[in-house]
Design an enzyme around this catalytic site. Sequence first.
Site, short mmCIF file in Angstrom:
data_model
loop_
_atom_site.label_atom_id
_atom_site.label_comp_id
_atom_site.label_asym_id
_atom_site.label_seq_id
_atom_site.Cartn_x
_atom_site.Cartn_y
_atom_site.Cartn_z
N ASP A 144 -1.82 -7.25 9.60
CA ASP A 144 -2.57 -6.47 8.63
C ASP A 144 -2.55 -5.02 9.13
O ASP A 144 -2.12 -4.73 10.25
CB ASP A 144 -3.99 -7.03 8.47
CG ASP A 144 -4.60 -6.59 7.14
OD1 ASP A 144 -5.53 -7.27 6.66
OD2 ASP A 144 -4.12 -5.59 6.55
C1 GLC Z 1 -5.74 -4.02 3.97
C2 GLC Z 1 -6.10 -5.47 3.73
C3 GLC Z 1 -4.92 -6.32 3.34
C4 GLC Z 1 -3.92 -5.48 2.60
C5 GLC Z 1 -3.37 -4.44 3.56
C6 GLC Z 1 -2.39 -3.50 2.88
O1 GLC Z 1 -6.51 -3.51 5.02
O2 GLC Z 1 -6.81 -6.17 4.74
O3 GLC Z 1 -5.42 -7.41 2.57
O4 GLC Z 1 -2.89 -6.30 2.10
O5 GLC Z 1 -4.38 -3.70 4.19
O6 GLC Z 1 -3.07 -2.69 1.96
#
Ligand code: GLC
Length: 754
Positions: free
Chosen positions: A284
């Site tokens: 993430d």
């Molecule tokens: C965010 C979220 C995740 C998302 C990623 C890209 O912090 O936790 O669900 O897909 O970053 O935006």
Amino acid sequence: MKKIVKKIVTAVAVALIPSWGGAAAIASVAPATIEARIDSLLSQMTLREKVGQLNQLNTADFDTLGTAVAQGRVGSIINEVNPEVVNALQRKAVEESRLGIPLVFARDVIHGFNTVFPIPLGQAATWNPSLVEEAARIAAVEASATGIRWTFSPMLDVSRDARWGRIAESAGEDPLLNERMGLAMIRGYQTDNLADPTAMAACAKHFAGYGYSEAGKDYNTTWLPLPLLEDVVLPPFEAAAKAGAATFMTSFNDINGVPSSGNKWLMRDVLRERWGFDGVLISDWNAITEMINHGVAADKKEATLLAAAAGVDIDMEGHSYPDVLEALVAEGRLDEAVIDGLVRNVLRLKFRLGLFENPYVDTSRPSPAFAPAHLAAATRAAEEGTVLLKNTGLLPFGKGVKKIAVVGPMADAPHDQCGTWAPDIRRERSVTPLAALRKLYGDRNVLYAPGLRYTRDRSCEGIAAAVKAAGDADAVLCFVGEEAVMSGEAHSMADLDLKGAQTELIEAVAATGKPVVLVVMAGRPLTIGRERDMADAVLYSFHGGTMAGEALARIISGKANPSGKLPVTMARMTGQYPMYYAHKNTGRPPEWTVELDSIPVEAPQTSTGCTSYYLDAGKEPLYPFGYGLSYTTFEISEPRLSASVMPMSGATFTVECTVTNTGKCAGAETVQFYVRDVVGSLARPVKELKDFAKVWLEPGESRVVSFTLAPSQLAFHGLDGKPVLEPGEFMVWTAGSSAEGTPVSFNLVENKLL
Ligand code: GLC
């Protein structure tokens, strides 16, 4: 060099295309050929180019990003949705970088792209996987038209605490419902040909346990014993891996002290070895570097070593991999072969997406955004995702209702009705309840007075106008709930009562004595017990998306019959969370409860029963999981079992029931099939959903609904995390919610006893 490589790669591809050719044929290039193509590329890549493939960057200033791409230092880009820019960056990769490896472009397409569907929690409330698949397909068609070929969806985090704002992105509290909705989304995004230019790689996230963030506080720690992990948290992810989800994403949380992005057991032993996943595992956002905050890594190098050892292939906007991977190899602390393994997964994804043969987005196609069929599907999804919680007979409005007062801050909120994670909406395309009702009933018959400017508005100045409108109308529609920013990531709430002066507004219009329909548009279940009691009818819409207003107007007017069922338990008070139907019985299940205000002064210590409930909230939720009313009524018979004894290793078992539409209009009922293991070596939930079926029936029509049950569905995991199947008595229900139905028992017996 690059030209030669391209010739080899293309030659291999062309050689394998059957005479009829075409993108689809390229996509069906055999996996062994893809592996050969990966070997060929890998053997020519420098370490720096390999590290580049493991680096995902957020879109940024074109020159800076373009330069890094041309140098082969970026493998994928997130959040670029301008197709011209996508193609310009892709040309940097394909035509300027040394090896011409294409980029893949990613976006959080969570519940639609331009045409926004209900938030995933609202899609779960439809209990209609084929509708959810259709929504995902439409999202992929619209997103891929801008060059997006990878979405960070579905979120498969079982969520049992509505304080957690990301419950909005989940399919709620049940692992089976999360699994079925997640698989539907994966099918819709990926189709059976990932190289189709309208296909998007799905991403099973957040792996794992994020929905158990302690106290519903986002990013918080989780404590997950193996039985809970294996019985509740992992099953939707295992199903996604085995269904071919192209990618997975690590979660921000630590599990029992080990952050997911460094969790070797989860990522290599479970995901890769046990489930055979060969797709891409992405961290993430910045989650690798955040292991320093977690306190399990002293610096980026240690964090990177943990992540690489766990097999995290891509560092999303974390700047750990690009900053330190080469140095770690140079220092002999990381073997380049480990990096090769990560790069393989990234290249495999790009081959499977057909990007080497078809790297550019076709900008000549007319935009599919907001196509009539897309809007129609979004309307159906918002209709089927709306839950009728209460109805004294006021709905649907009859001929007696001519003038309607439309009040409340969510009546005309084109941005907020689309909910969280909807960055690509065009607010002018949202059909709000006010707009739809005016179209349906005529402007002069709709008296609009919002009362509040937005849901958090504490000012009561506008309430008098709303009261006036109510006084002049035959009935009141009061639209309340949450703005989009109040749910989703980083939006936990410690109190789930309606915010601002919404309750005061409801009280004021109810005090006029006119019949009131309360319509809640929110990203999560809210504690609306008081407001429910003031209304004659209550509709619950989990942020219904672009067409939310159209759907609600159709339901209110009777053009559509609501069929939504709750995918989460609605608590009476915030303090009851985590609250869910599949709870354990405890040693002291309450037979009766005492209401706080009824307890006499100086009452004896044990006078309230010494059982498991709250003095100020009782033992029941406001509404249970699986609950939802209709404008008609249904009867579901007791389950009929194909046998009363089931051998532990034997054929599956059939469970049937008959569902009848006993009312006066057509409608849909979702028959839910629950099972309870009465006695186990571990305490077992009082019931667990094993299947469901949504059936549409005309008045008076009956249908036999049949489920199968295999011994494997009765297994659970012991304290050591290993699956166990134990003989004994089981109970089954077929019902219209988790709180209804009459159970029938059967016995699971060891074969030798038969
Ligand atoms: C965010 C979220 C995740 C998302 C990623 C890209 O912090 O936790 O669900 O897909 O970053 O935006």
